[in-house]
Design a protein around this motif. Structure first.
Motif, PDB file in Angstrom:
ATOM      1  N   GLN A   5       0.840  -1.185   0.000  1.00  0.00           N
ATOM      2  CA  GLN A   5       0.000   0.000   0.000  1.00  0.00           C
ATOM      3  C   GLN A   5       0.883   1.246   0.000  1.00  0.00           C
ATOM      4  N   PRO A   6       0.360   2.362  -0.544  1.00  0.00           N
ATOM      5  CA  PRO A   6       1.149   3.598  -0.579  1.00  0.00           C
ATOM      6  C   PRO A   6       1.643   4.025   0.802  1.00  0.00           C
ATOM      7  N   LEU A   7       0.816   3.803   1.838  1.00  0.00           N
ATOM      8  CA  LEU A   7       1.236   4.185   3.190  1.00  0.00           C
ATOM      9  C   LEU A   7       2.514   3.470   3.589  1.00  0.00           C
ATOM     10  N   PHE A   8       2.569   2.161   3.318  1.00  0.00           N
ATOM     11  CA  PHE A   8       3.747   1.395   3.707  1.00  0.00           C
ATOM     12  C   PHE A   8       4.919   1.665   2.773  1.00  0.00           C
ATOM     13  N   GLN A   9       4.643   1.946   1.512  1.00  0.00           N
ATOM     14  CA  GLN A   9       5.723   2.334   0.611  1.00  0.00           C
ATOM     15  C   GLN A   9       6.386   3.623   1.103  1.00  0.00           C
ATOM     16  N   LEU A  10       5.557   4.580   1.503  1.00  0.00           N
ATOM     17  CA  LEU A  10       6.096   5.842   2.008  1.00  0.00           C
ATOM     18  C   LEU A  10       6.870   5.615   3.300  1.00  0.00           C
ATOM     19  N   THR A  11       6.321   4.803   4.207  1.00  0.00           N
ATOM     20  CA  THR A  11       7.005   4.512   5.464  1.00  0.00           C
ATOM     21  C   THR A  11       8.328   3.807   5.212  1.00  0.00           C
ATOM     22  N   ARG A  12       8.307   2.886   4.254  1.00  0.00           N
ATOM     23  CA  ARG A  12       9.528   2.147   3.937  1.00  0.00           C
ATOM     24  C   ARG A  12      10.600   3.093   3.382  1.00  0.00           C
ATOM     25  N   ARG A  13      10.184   3.992   2.491  1.00  0.00           N
ATOM     26  CA  ARG A  13      11.147   4.944   1.927  1.00  0.00           C
ATOM     27  C   ARG A  13      11.696   5.875   3.010  1.00  0.00           C
ATOM     28  N   ARG A  14      10.809   6.301   3.920  1.00  0.00           N
ATOM     29  CA  ARG A  14      11.272   7.189   4.992  1.00  0.00           C
ATOM     30  C   ARG A  14      12.251   6.487   5.913  1.00  0.00           C
ATOM     31  N   LEU A  15      11.975   5.227   6.245  1.00  0.00           N
ATOM     32  CA  LEU A  15      12.902   4.461   7.077  1.00  0.00           C
ATOM     33  C   LEU A  15      14.250   4.320   6.388  1.00  0.00           C
ATOM     34  N   LEU A  16      14.207   3.978   5.093  1.00  0.00           N
ATOM     35  CA  LEU A  16      15.450   3.806   4.352  1.00  0.00           C
ATOM     36  C   LEU A  16      16.203   5.127   4.226  1.00  0.00           C
ATOM     37  N   ALA A  17      15.452   6.221   3.955  1.00  0.00           N
ATOM     38  CA  ALA A  17      16.099   7.530   3.829  1.00  0.00           C
ATOM     39  C   ALA A  17      16.724   7.954   5.154  1.00  0.00           C
ATOM     40  N   GLY A  18      16.014   7.728   6.258  1.00  0.00           N
ATOM     41  CA  GLY A  18      16.570   8.069   7.566  1.00  0.00           C
ATOM     42  C   GLY A  18      17.809   7.245   7.880  1.00  0.00           C
ATOM     43  N   PHE A  19      17.746   5.943   7.575  1.00  0.00           N
ATOM     44  CA  PHE A  19      18.890   5.062   7.813  1.00  0.00           C
ATOM     45  C   PHE A  19      20.094   5.502   6.989  1.00  0.00           C
ATOM     46  N   LEU A  20      19.864   5.770   5.697  1.00  0.00           N
ATOM     47  CA  LEU A  20      20.967   6.191   4.831  1.00  0.00           C
ATOM     48  C   LEU A  20      21.504   7.563   5.231  1.00  0.00           C
ATOM     49  N   GLY A  21      20.606   8.458   5.678  1.00  0.00           N
ATOM     50  CA  GLY A  21      21.060   9.774   6.121  1.00  0.00           C
ATOM     51  C   GLY A  21      21.968   9.682   7.326  1.00  0.00           C
ATOM     52  N   VAL A  22      21.563   8.860   8.316  1.00  0.00           N
ATOM     53  CA  VAL A  22      22.412   8.686   9.503  1.00  0.00           C
ATOM     54  C   VAL A  22      23.728   8.018   9.124  1.00  0.00           C
ATOM     55  N   LEU A  23      23.641   6.987   8.261  1.00  0.00           N
ATOM     56  CA  LEU A  23      24.858   6.288   7.850  1.00  0.00           C
ATOM     57  C   LEU A  23      25.786   7.218   7.078  1.00  0.00           C
ATOM     58  N   ALA A  24      25.219   8.042   6.201  1.00  0.00           N
ATOM     59  CA  ALA A  24      26.047   8.989   5.447  1.00  0.00           C
ATOM     60  C   ALA A  24      26.753   9.963   6.390  1.00  0.00           C
ATOM     61  N   GLY A  25      26.021  10.449   7.399  1.00  0.00           N
ATOM     62  CA  GLY A  25      26.643  11.340   8.378  1.00  0.00           C
ATOM     63  C   GLY A  25      27.772  10.661   9.126  1.00  0.00           C
ATOM     64  N   VAL A  26      27.547   9.402   9.540  1.00  0.00           N
ATOM     65  CA  VAL A  26      28.594   8.659  10.254  1.00  0.00           C
ATOM     66  C   VAL A  26      29.811   8.449   9.356  1.00  0.00           C
ATOM     67  N   LEU A  27      29.558   8.083   8.079  1.00  0.00           N
ATOM     68  CA  LEU A  27      30.669   7.848   7.156  1.00  0.00           C
ATOM     69  C   LEU A  27      31.461   9.124   6.885  1.00  0.00           C
ATOM     70  N   VAL A  28      30.753  10.253   6.758  1.00  0.00           N
ATOM     71  CA  VAL A  28      31.456  11.516   6.513  1.00  0.00           C
ATOM     72  C   VAL A  28      32.317  11.887   7.714  1.00  0.00           C
TER      73      VAL A  28
END
Length: 425
Positions: A5-28
């Motif tokens: 469902q679109p709700l879960f697609q959006l939630t999934r993208r937000r989780l992934l974006a948040g995870f990648l954002g934190v990981l990118a900050g840690v890597l930098v």
């Protein structure tokens, strides 16, 4: 492939974006720390090499009569790198001998400062050491060793290139792993949500029949009131009214379940202008009976506004918005429906001159079973109409928003992506 469902697609993208954002900050931060540590280690090694070379050069020179004797000693530059500059000075700081690479011009200015490192223009670094006569301990002169910092910069540049390539690669690999992990997290929640919606749909189907039977029997009893005791008619009216409200609630729950599960399945081209005119025609008599003005405004190209979806559900969006406007607009007010194009989207708006919505209530207006202030709660309704409208609009890839103020009316705007010309056939 399971449907999301679109709700879960959006939630999934937000989780992934948040995870990648934190990981990118840690890597930098990690890359910056590695770069600083690497540069510090290279500089320490560079300085140690300067000092070691200076000690070697001092040991290779003889001292006679309190002076340097360069006649029988090997050239320090013979064992040095081609980019090393060696300078000898007497005890007054006057230059005696210069060997090796050509350094910056300012190296000849002024007496050397012993026991310290210096940076020079052009990326050069030097170490100066005082030389004493072994037996008397008198100062004989100075030795200065100079090398360019280019090697450090080159090594640092190579490290930065490696880190610049490694960070995106790590993020890509993490994105693949993160997508799989978010699927593991979302899937149980989605399964539970789907079972809950299935229960809602099943319960709605099961409840609709007995509620219809209650309403039918109440209507029959009210049609033939002979033999009723005083006060029974009022009780039957209450039963009929309660049954009607429950049936409306069941139908809204069913519509909400269908809109949440529909996604893009069975989508067809829908002429939005035609659907809007047909819905408006149904409300025209009601507007006259309530003393309201119902106005419809269509842009010049409104007849060419096609969207892809389910006509029944899109009609439900407009009906719910009109129902909301009719409930909260007093006699003498105006309800305006507009249809226009905005870039690649159809813009459908419903504006009224009703009681409006308080600013504190606006963030919750589309929540399920939520109703605003007391003036709104006293009206008939379950609090699902706007939630259903939002669910349908989002399932069709659109957005819905509201602007309102107390005693100034409300303005609901629905934006839906236009169907391509090829998809209309």
């Amino acid at each position: 492939m399971r449907f999301e469902q679109p709700l879960f697609q959006l939630t999934r993208r937000r989780l992934l974006a948040g995870f990648l954002g934190v990981l990118a900050g840690v890597l930098v931060v990690f890359a910056a720390g590695i770069s600083l540590f690497f540069e510090h280690a290279l500089r320490e090694r560079f300085d140690r090499q300067l000092v070691d070379f200076a000690h070697t050069a001092v040991a290779s020179v003889d001292i006679e009569g309190g002076r340097f004797d360069f006649r029988s000693t090997p050239r320090p530059s013979d064992t040095a790198a081609a980019d090393t500059l060696v300078q000898w000075f007497d005890w007054r700081g006057s230059p005696l001998r210069t060997l090796g690479a050509a350094g910056p011009g300012e190296l000849t200015d002024g007496p050397p400062e012993a026991g310290r490192f210096q940076n020079w223009a052009g990326g050069w670094r030097s170490w100066c050491e005082a030389v004493y006569e072994p037996r008397s301990g008198n100062l004989v002169g100075y030795l200065r060793v100079v090398r360019p910092l280019g090697a450090i910069e080159e090594n640092r540049r190579q490290l930065l290139w490696v880190l610049a390539a490694a960070i995106p690669a790590a993020l890509l690999l993490s994105a693949a792993g993160g997508w799989w992990l978010t699927d593991l997290v979302i899937q149980p929640v989605e399964d539970t949500f789907r079972r809950l919606e299935q229960f809602t749909g099943d319960a709605g189907h099961e409840l609709r029949s007995p509620l219809t039977a209650i309403m039918t029997n109440s209507a029959v009893a009210l049609k033939y009131p002979e033999g009723m005791r005083p006060g029974d008619k009022q009780k039957f009216l209450l039963i009929e009214d309660a049954s009607r409200q429950l049936l409306n609630l069941v139908q809204e729950l069913l519509m909400l379940a269908r809109s949440s599960n529909s996604g893009g399945q069975d989508a067809r081209p829908v002429a939005l202008a035609e659907l809007t005119r047909a819905s408006m025609a149904e409300f025209t008599p009601r507007a006259a009976s309530q003393g309201l003005t119902l106005d419809y405004r269509e842009a010049a190209d409104g007849s060419n506004l096609w969207v892809r979806g389910k006509a029944e559900q899109l009609r439900c969006v407009l009906v719910n918005l009109l129902e909301n406007a009719f409930k909260f607009t007093p006699p003498g007010g105006t309800i305006t429906v507009s249809l226009a194009r905005q870039e690649k989207r159809a813009w459908l708006t419903v504006a009224d001159t009703g009681i409006g919505i308080a600013p504190a209530d606006l963030p919750y207006i589309f929540d399920r079973f939520w109703q605003a202030d007391r003036a709104r709660r006293n009206r008939d309704g379950s609090g699902l109409g706007l939630a259903i409208a939002r669910s349908i609009v989002e399932a069709h890839g659109g957005t819905i928003s509201v602007e309102s103020a107390p005693d100034r009316g409300s303005h609901f705007a629905v934006r839906l992506p236009l169907a391509s010309t090829a998809s209309r056939t």
